[in-house]
Design a protein around this motif. Structure first.
Motif: not given
Length: 145
Positions: A11-18, A87-91, A140-142
């Motif tokens: 649940e900590a991630y905004r996007h997934f690739t399988i 995947l998420k952007v942290i900076h 990236l902001e998304s």
């Protein structure tokens, strides 16, 4: 002394690739070799940018080059597992972006590996740093944490 790294949850991630693992991903120890984890990271980031229409690997004049990667391993993945890549952007800086990427084995909710991946945007012709293009920045902001 720093706190021991812990696996993150889906649940900590905004996007997934399988991605499925392949027979050749396993090493002599019977699990996916560590170098393959970095290929999973690279694939997830670039696939997302391509799918969002902001990366044309053959023609973009401005591209993101990897300048740093790291990975913390918590548990093994082995063929024939399926890897769910969070995947998420942290900076998000002026010319660079730091991603956090987590690998989840099959339907597990706890990451088996968590890493970071940094792109610096450069002009392809001369490798000089440039600001992240606005269309890329919006993508990236998304997925920013």
């Amino acid at each position: 002394m720093s706190e021991k790294a812990r696996p993150t949850r889906r649940e900590a991630y905004r996007h997934f690739t399988i991605l499925p693992t392949r027979w050749g991903d396993n090493d002599v120890y019977g699990h996916v070799n560590n170098v393959v984890y970095y290929a999973f990271f690279d694939t997830a980031v670039n696939r997302h940018l391509i799918e969002q229409g902001v990366l044309d690997i053959a023609n973009n004049k401005i591209v993101g080059l990897v300048i740093e990667t790291k990975c913390t391993f918590f548990s093994s993945v082995a063929f024939p597992d399926t890897v769910h890549i969070g995947l998420k952007v942290i900076h998000l800086g002026n010319s660079s972006v730091r991603y956090e990427i987590a690998l989840f084995r099959n339907e597990s909710h706890e990451a088996c590996a968590v890493g970071q991946f940094v792109h610096v945007y450069v002009e392809r012709a001369n490798n000089r740093s440039v600001p992240i293009p606005e269309a890329v920045r919006a993508v990236l902001e998304s997925i920013a944490a």
